[in-house]
Design a protein around this motif. Structure first.
Motif, PDB file in Angstrom:
ATOM      1  N   ASP A 160      -8.356  10.699  12.264  1.00  0.00           N
ATOM      2  CA  ASP A 160      -7.190   9.890  11.877  1.00  0.00           C
ATOM      3  C   ASP A 160      -7.178   9.621  10.375  1.00  0.00           C
ATOM      4  N   PHE A 161      -6.497  10.510   9.653  1.00  0.00           N
ATOM      5  CA  PHE A 161      -6.444  10.422   8.195  1.00  0.00           C
ATOM      6  C   PHE A 161      -5.002  10.412   7.681  1.00  0.00           C
ATOM      7  N   GLU A 162      -4.121   9.796   8.423  1.00  0.00           N
ATOM      8  CA  GLU A 162      -2.698   9.834   8.073  1.00  0.00           C
ATOM      9  C   GLU A 162      -2.341   8.976   6.866  1.00  0.00           C
ATOM     10  N   TYR A 163      -3.283   8.153   6.383  1.00  0.00           N
ATOM     11  CA  TYR A 163      -3.037   7.334   5.192  1.00  0.00           C
ATOM     12  C   TYR A 163      -3.916   7.777   4.017  1.00  0.00           C
ATOM     13  N   ALA A 164      -4.603   8.919   4.139  1.00  0.00           N
ATOM     14  CA  ALA A 164      -5.607   9.336   3.161  1.00  0.00           C
ATOM     15  C   ALA A 164      -4.983   9.714   1.819  1.00  0.00           C
ATOM     16  N   GLY A 165      -5.834   9.702   0.779  1.00  0.00           N
ATOM     17  CA  GLY A 165      -5.416  10.097  -0.562  1.00  0.00           C
ATOM     18  C   GLY A 165      -6.318   9.468  -1.605  1.00  0.00           C
ATOM     19  N   PHE A 166      -5.931   9.553  -2.861  1.00  0.00           N
ATOM     20  CA  PHE A 166      -6.720   8.967  -3.940  1.00  0.00           C
ATOM     21  C   PHE A 166      -6.613   7.451  -3.929  1.00  0.00           C
ATOM     22  N   ASP A 167      -7.734   6.773  -4.184  1.00  0.00           N
ATOM     23  CA  ASP A 167      -7.726   5.315  -4.139  1.00  0.00           C
ATOM     24  C   ASP A 167      -8.981   4.747  -4.794  1.00  0.00           C
ATOM     25  N   ASP A 168      -8.969   3.426  -4.938  1.00  0.00           N
ATOM     26  CA  ASP A 168     -10.118   2.681  -5.428  1.00  0.00           C
ATOM     27  C   ASP A 168     -11.158   2.600  -4.307  1.00  0.00           C
ATOM     28  N   PRO A 169     -12.420   2.969  -4.565  1.00  0.00           N
ATOM     29  CA  PRO A 169     -13.428   2.846  -3.505  1.00  0.00           C
ATOM     30  C   PRO A 169     -13.615   1.407  -3.036  1.00  0.00           C
ATOM     31  N   ALA A 170     -13.292   0.424  -3.875  1.00  0.00           N
ATOM     32  CA  ALA A 170     -13.406  -0.975  -3.450  1.00  0.00           C
ATOM     33  C   ALA A 170     -12.415  -1.294  -2.341  1.00  0.00           C
ATOM     34  N   LYS A 171     -11.282  -0.616  -2.321  1.00  0.00           N
ATOM     35  CA  LYS A 171     -10.323  -0.814  -1.222  1.00  0.00           C
ATOM     36  C   LYS A 171     -10.874  -0.233   0.067  1.00  0.00           C
ATOM     37  N   LEU A 172     -11.495   0.948  -0.007  1.00  0.00           N
ATOM     38  CA  LEU A 172     -12.118   1.519   1.178  1.00  0.00           C
ATOM     39  C   LEU A 172     -13.167   0.553   1.744  1.00  0.00           C
ATOM     40  N   VAL A 173     -13.979  -0.032   0.865  1.00  0.00           N
ATOM     41  CA  VAL A 173     -15.006  -0.976   1.310  1.00  0.00           C
ATOM     42  C   VAL A 173     -14.368  -2.186   1.974  1.00  0.00           C
ATOM     43  N   GLY A 174     -13.328  -2.742   1.339  1.00  0.00           N
ATOM     44  CA  GLY A 174     -12.668  -3.913   1.894  1.00  0.00           C
ATOM     45  C   GLY A 174     -12.115  -3.664   3.283  1.00  0.00           C
ATOM     46  N   ASP A 175     -11.444  -2.536   3.463  1.00  0.00           N
ATOM     47  CA  ASP A 175     -10.890  -2.191   4.775  1.00  0.00           C
ATOM     48  C   ASP A 175     -11.996  -1.933   5.797  1.00  0.00           C
ATOM     49  N   PHE A 176     -13.053  -1.254   5.364  1.00  0.00           N
ATOM     50  CA  PHE A 176     -14.156  -0.877   6.260  1.00  0.00           C
ATOM     51  C   PHE A 176     -14.821  -2.106   6.880  1.00  0.00           C
ATOM     52  N   TYR A 177     -14.868  -3.193   6.121  1.00  0.00           N
ATOM     53  CA  TYR A 177     -15.529  -4.395   6.614  1.00  0.00           C
ATOM     54  C   TYR A 177     -14.575  -5.447   7.161  1.00  0.00           C
ATOM     55  N   ALA A 178     -13.275  -5.269   7.002  1.00  0.00           N
ATOM     56  CA  ALA A 178     -12.330  -6.265   7.506  1.00  0.00           C
ATOM     57  C   ALA A 178     -11.609  -5.818   8.771  1.00  0.00           C
ATOM     58  N   CYS A 179     -11.555  -4.510   9.026  1.00  0.00           N
ATOM     59  CA  CYS A 179     -10.868  -4.008  10.218  1.00  0.00           C
ATOM     60  C   CYS A 179     -11.535  -4.590  11.466  1.00  0.00           C
ATOM     61  N   PRO A 180     -10.759  -5.211  12.376  1.00  0.00           N
ATOM     62  CA  PRO A 180     -11.370  -5.963  13.479  1.00  0.00           C
ATOM     63  C   PRO A 180     -11.666  -5.170  14.746  1.00  0.00           C
ATOM     64  N   GLU A 181     -11.148  -3.944  14.871  1.00  0.00           N
ATOM     65  CA  GLU A 181     -11.187  -3.278  16.179  1.00  0.00           C
ATOM     66  C   GLU A 181     -12.615  -2.997  16.663  1.00  0.00           C
ATOM     67  N   ILE A 182     -13.395  -2.298  15.836  1.00  0.00           N
ATOM     68  CA  ILE A 182     -14.825  -2.114  16.107  1.00  0.00           C
ATOM     69  C   ILE A 182     -15.525  -2.544  14.815  1.00  0.00           C
ATOM     70  N   PRO A 183     -15.871  -3.814  14.698  1.00  0.00           N
ATOM     71  CA  PRO A 183     -16.300  -4.361  13.408  1.00  0.00           C
ATOM     72  C   PRO A 183     -17.549  -3.693  12.853  1.00  0.00           C
ATOM     73  N   THR A 184     -17.537  -3.502  11.545  1.00  0.00           N
ATOM     74  CA  THR A 184     -18.739  -3.077  10.840  1.00  0.00           C
ATOM     75  C   THR A 184     -19.622  -4.304  10.628  1.00  0.00           C
ATOM     76  N   PRO A 185     -20.904  -4.236  10.951  1.00  0.00           N
ATOM     77  CA  PRO A 185     -21.777  -5.405  10.797  1.00  0.00           C
ATOM     78  C   PRO A 185     -21.744  -5.937   9.363  1.00  0.00           C
ATOM     79  N   GLN A 186     -21.403  -7.210   9.208  1.00  0.00           N
ATOM     80  CA  GLN A 186     -21.234  -7.791   7.883  1.00  0.00           C
ATOM     81  C   GLN A 186     -22.539  -7.790   7.079  1.00  0.00           C
ATOM     82  N   GLU A 187     -23.668  -7.822   7.770  1.00  0.00           N
ATOM     83  CA  GLU A 187     -24.943  -7.855   7.062  1.00  0.00           C
ATOM     84  C   GLU A 187     -25.257  -6.534   6.356  1.00  0.00           C
ATOM     85  N   THR A 188     -24.461  -5.490   6.629  1.00  0.00           N
ATOM     86  CA  THR A 188     -24.686  -4.203   5.972  1.00  0.00           C
ATOM     87  C   THR A 188     -23.794  -4.014   4.747  1.00  0.00           C
TER      88      THR A 188
END
Length: 337
Positions: free
Chosen positions: A233-261
């Motif tokens: 699922d890469f329908e929104y992919a493209g060039f971006d700030d890596p800090a945005k990728l990090v923010g989304d990776f840790y805030a998306c609620p469906e299958i949460p990424t462990p916050q301690e990581t």
């Protein structure tokens, strides 16, 4: 599009890809924006047909973004993603290889999975390909701190016009006005003050961007029997700030990424991609902004424009969905300290 037309479309795409004709289609569960089908072929193999949502009010070309990203990934040797087989721009449809595997449960996510995610981001960025020149900015790309803030501002503003017929509308409106907006005002102020204190210029371009899978998280992964992760699922992919990728990776609620990581993931990306300290500082500074952003995304079900997209993809009855989204939004806001 009716099943007969979809089967014909699948046949046309299979023909272009040099595959056997399709025998049947089965709808796959889980798509929130698009319709996805497992296509059984007469030779016993199977592929995936993806029919992308499109609407004049949403100008994003989901097919183009995913198609370009996957072709780039395969060209640089990244094969733990679907293989792009054939596409029809007029019908907003793509044909892809079928990834075998299962969804991770929330309780299964471990640091090794987080490391696999950072390795994937590195792999798609370690080598250029001719397709990079055809790649567009990611959906809602943020190339300065001001753009990060403006993205959340826009999402907050959208929530001022909830659909009149939306179930639990009054409860959602109360949550937005009495909780979400005040929290965002506080978070926004902290980000601005923190950036200025660090000597950052809010409107200044961040410098290096990455090829971002966007909407990146364990909700868009499958685990193979050998334990290796596959990404989709890469329908929104493209060039971006890596800090945005990090923010989304840790805030998306469906299958949460462990916050301690969080720190581990940021440090690994900084090391693998050879990013300066400013990236690390920006990722930490914007962490709560992405919690607010995802609270807004969760509440999208109350917007008039979202009902058509959800109806296209299919899903649970709206009243039950809206009630569940209210609870998720409350929980996401509660994460902000």
């Amino acid at each position: 599009m009716e099943d007969g037309a979809l089967l014909k479309l699948a046949g046309d795409l299979c023909g272009r890809a040099g595959l056997a004709p399709p025998r049947s289609l089965d709808r796959l569960a889980g798509g929130k924006n698009n319709r996805v089908f497992r296509v059984a072929l007469v030779d016993g193999s199977a592929v995936v047909l993806k029919s992308y949502f499109h609407d004049p009010r949403d100008t994003r070309d989901r097919l183009e973004a995913e198609w370009t990203f996957l072709n780039h990934a395969w060209s640089v040797g990244v094969h733990n993603v679907p293989s792009p087989l054939a596409a029809d721009q007029r019908e907003h449809a793509g044909l892809y290889s079928l990834l075998e595997g299962r969804k991770l449960a929330s309780t299964e996510v471990e640091p090794r999975h987080v490391d696999a995610a950072s390795n994937f981001v590195y792999a798609i960025n370690r080598a250029p390909s001719p397709l990079v020149r055809a790649m567009n900015p990611a959906s809602e790309a943020c190339l300065s701190i001001s753009q990060h803030l403006a993205t959340v501002d826009r999402r907050i503003e959208r929530l001022t016009t909830l659909a009149p017929e939306a179930p639990y509308r009054d409860e959602a409106e109360h949550l937005i006005s009495q909780n979400l907006k005040p929290v965002w005002a506080d978070v926004r102020s902290r980000i601005v003050n923190g950036a200025l204190k660090a000597g950052a210029v809010l409107d200044q371009a961040i410098g290096r961007t990455i090829i971002s899978p966007s909407d990146f998280g364990f909700h868009n992964t499958l685990v193979r029997p050998d334990g290796e992760l596959q990404f989709l699922d890469f329908e929104y992919a493209g060039f971006d700030d890596p800090a945005k990728l990090v923010g989304d990776f840790y805030a998306c609620p469906e299958i949460p990424t462990p916050q301690e990581t969080f720190e581990r993931f940021v440090d690994r990306l900084a090391l693998l991609l050879e990013f300066p300290g400013a990236f690390r500082e920006r990722a930490f500074l914007l962490r709560d902004a992405y919690r607010v952003k995802w609270a807004c995304i969760i509440l999208n079900d109350f917007l008039p424009s979202e009902d058509a997209r959800r109806a296209f993809a299919g899903g649970e009855e709206r009243a039950a969905r809206c009630a569940a989204q209210l609870r998720k939004a409350e929980a996401k806001i509660a994460e902000i300290v």
